[in-house]
Motif scaffolding. Structure first.
Motif, PDB file in Angstrom:
ATOM      1  N   THR A 206       0.840  -1.196   0.000  1.00 40.92           N
ATOM      2  CA  THR A 206       0.000   0.000   0.000  1.00 40.92           C
ATOM      3  C   THR A 206       0.876   1.247   0.000  1.00 40.92           C
ATOM      4  O   THR A 206       2.081   1.184   0.250  1.00 40.92           O
ATOM      5  N   GLU A 207       0.270   2.381  -0.257  1.00 40.32           N
ATOM      6  CA  GLU A 207       1.022   3.633  -0.317  1.00 40.32           C
ATOM      7  C   GLU A 207       1.599   4.009   1.042  1.00 40.32           C
ATOM      8  O   GLU A 207       2.585   4.739   1.129  1.00 40.32           O
ATOM      9  N   THR A 208       1.002   3.517   2.122  1.00 35.89           N
ATOM     10  CA  THR A 208       1.487   3.851   3.464  1.00 35.89           C
ATOM     11  C   THR A 208       2.634   2.942   3.904  1.00 35.89           C
ATOM     12  O   THR A 208       3.310   3.244   4.894  1.00 35.89           O
ATOM     13  N   ASP A 209       2.849   1.840   3.166  1.00 38.45           N
ATOM     14  CA  ASP A 209       3.954   0.946   3.517  1.00 38.45           C
ATOM     15  C   ASP A 209       5.284   1.576   3.113  1.00 38.45           C
ATOM     16  O   ASP A 209       5.397   2.167   2.037  1.00 38.45           O
ATOM     17  N   ASP A 210       6.265   1.440   3.961  1.00 38.13           N
ATOM     18  CA  ASP A 210       7.589   1.989   3.668  1.00 38.13           C
ATOM     19  C   ASP A 210       8.399   0.946   2.904  1.00 38.13           C
ATOM     20  O   ASP A 210       9.446   0.486   3.351  1.00 38.13           O
ATOM     21  N   ASN A 212       9.373  -0.627  -1.295  1.00 39.74           N
ATOM     22  CA  ASN A 212       9.346  -0.431  -2.745  1.00 39.74           C
ATOM     23  C   ASN A 212       8.654  -1.620  -3.397  1.00 39.74           C
ATOM     24  O   ASN A 212       8.521  -2.679  -2.810  1.00 39.74           O
ATOM     25  N   THR A 215       2.680  -1.234  -6.145  1.00 40.88           N
ATOM     26  CA  THR A 215       1.907  -0.478  -5.157  1.00 40.88           C
ATOM     27  C   THR A 215       0.418  -0.446  -5.505  1.00 40.88           C
ATOM     28  O   THR A 215       0.049  -0.165  -6.650  1.00 40.88           O
ATOM     29  N   THR A 217      -2.276   1.719  -5.189  1.00 35.55           N
ATOM     30  CA  THR A 217      -2.610   3.105  -4.878  1.00 35.55           C
ATOM     31  C   THR A 217      -4.092   3.256  -4.575  1.00 35.55           C
ATOM     32  O   THR A 217      -4.903   2.371  -4.893  1.00 35.55           O
ATOM     33  N   GLU A 253      -8.034   0.505   1.223  1.00 38.76           N
ATOM     34  CA  GLU A 253      -7.219   1.433   0.425  1.00 38.76           C
ATOM     35  C   GLU A 253      -8.040   2.356  -0.475  1.00 38.76           C
ATOM     36  O   GLU A 253      -7.469   3.195  -1.170  1.00 38.76           O
TER      37      GLU A 253
END
Length: 399
Positions: A206-210, A212, A215, A217, A253
């Protein structure tokens, strides 16, 4: 006599037991006699065979999403092609395939024949900022490698019959296949459901995961959720358990504001007029309703009118049709277990030259050339009154 028999039997058992033991001891002695280098090579060969077998099993049991992404890695760029007049399910699928391809460095171009006219479809494209290109012939395809989404045979543009897709992702009945990958799940209510499963198999973050990687979105999650809802009438028509699982996966999401703007677009006057005509001019026989809405400029209003008629009390199946640019467009809906709408429409037009129709149990569509309906070609022709009788007969299972 009994003692002698028992003794003989025991001897046989002992002899049978000694033979495999002797064989094992002989094999061990043989191995011990081998040169250490040869023995090492033999052990390595056995280990290699075991590892190779394990790898082959894993290779053939790869999830579909992993296999599709591997196909996409073979190309620098691909065209993701939607069907004519793409709906939210088709556009959402294209978004998902593009994300999967871009994750491995494959550039994508989203293209479609026809037009995006339905207010819901236009809102989907605008709200999600979808970059899509219209084509009129195969020469306008951005790349040689083509992925078909939400249909399995290219159509609706000049040269469509020459297109050989490398991959097909669909949920409609048909015989179209990809040269390297085909995933057609007719039991699913939406093709977007399959794409959601691909994202899950590929470990989309997800976009909140740190992290790469691929994704999910908010725009993609919202688009896929609406694609599923649109093709299943908000999870009430023709869906499987997979649709509910996919929506649950996407739910956290989605962007509720984007979803609301797509779901509640403004409606044009011509669409409202066609809906009104369907309601006031309908013809009902038993649980079935049919309406000719006449000559129209917006063919996307026909399925919307069919949806409206399905709200009538006591009506379990409907067919709405209208004429545009020399072609009669049909749209049908059914919540009657006795009426497979795709088959019903196909039976109704099967002896009219150049006509085609089909679809799922709950919804279907088709097109008929007006000239061929009037008798052009190897048929006597049929007028609209007779055509409606055919439709009622097909709905009743008499044709």
């Amino acid at each position: 006599m009994d003692v002698q028999y028992a003794s003989t039997e025991m001897g046989v058992v002992e002899a049978a037991t000694e033979r495999p033991v002797a064989a094992i001891e002989s094999a061990v002695d043989s191995l011990g006699a081998l040169d250490p280098l040869v023995l090492s090579l033999l052990i390595l060969a056995i280990a290699g065979l075991g590892l190779g077998g394990w790898w082959l099993v894993r290779w053939f049991r790869r999830p579909p999403g992993v296999r599709l992404q591997r196909v996409l890695t073979d190309y620098d760029d691909v065209t993701v092609l939607m069907h004519p007049n793409p709906d939210p399910d088709a556009m959402a699928c294209a978004m998902g395939i593009a994300a999967i391809a871009n994750d491995v460095g494959t550039e994508t171009t989203l293209q479609y024949p026809g037009e995006i006219r339905h207010q819901e479809n236009r809102a989907f494209r605008t709200v999600l900022g979808l970059d899509v290109d219209q084509i009129a012939s195969s020469s306008e395809l951005e790349s040689d490698a083509v992925v078909l989404v939400d249909h399995n045979t290219a159509r609706g543009f000049t040269g469509a019959q020459t297109v050989e897709p490398v991959a097909v992702v669909d949920h409609h009945p048909g015989n179209g296949t990809g040269t390297k990958f085909t995933d057609v799940r007719t039991e699913y209510g939406a093709a977007s459901t399959t794409v959601v499963e691909y994202l899950e198999e590929l470990g989309a973050v997800t976009e909140t995961d740190d992290e790469n990687g691929l994704t999910l979105t908010a725009e993609l999650a919202t688009g896929l959720l609406y694609g599923i809802q649109s093709d299943t009438n908000h999870l009430t028509n023709g869906c499987s358990g997979a649709e509910f699982d996919a929506c649950a996966y996407l739910f956290s999401e989605i962007d509720e504001d984007l979803l609301e703007r797509i779901a509640n677009p403004q409606v044009s006057d011509d669409v409202l007029q066609i809906k009104a005509t369907a309601i006031t001019e309908k013809r009902i026989e038993g649980p079935f309703a049919i309406c000719d809405v006449g000559t129209i400029s917006n063919t996307d209003a026909i399925p919307q009118a069919a949806d409206e008629l399905m709200h009538l009390e006591g009506v379990t199946a409907v067919v709405v049709y209208g004429e545009s640019d020399g072609t009669i467009h049909l749209s049908g809906r059914s919540r009657d277990d006795r009426v497979h709408m795709g088959e019903t429409l196909r039976h109704a037009v099967n002896d009219i030259p150049m006509a085609n129709a089909g679809g799922h149990a709950r919804m279907g569509g088709g097109q008929i050339s007006v000239d061929h309906m009037r008798g052009l070609g190897p048929s006597d022709g049929v007028d609209k009154a007779e055509f409606e009788e055919r439709l009622f007969a097909a709905l009743s299972g008499e044709r």
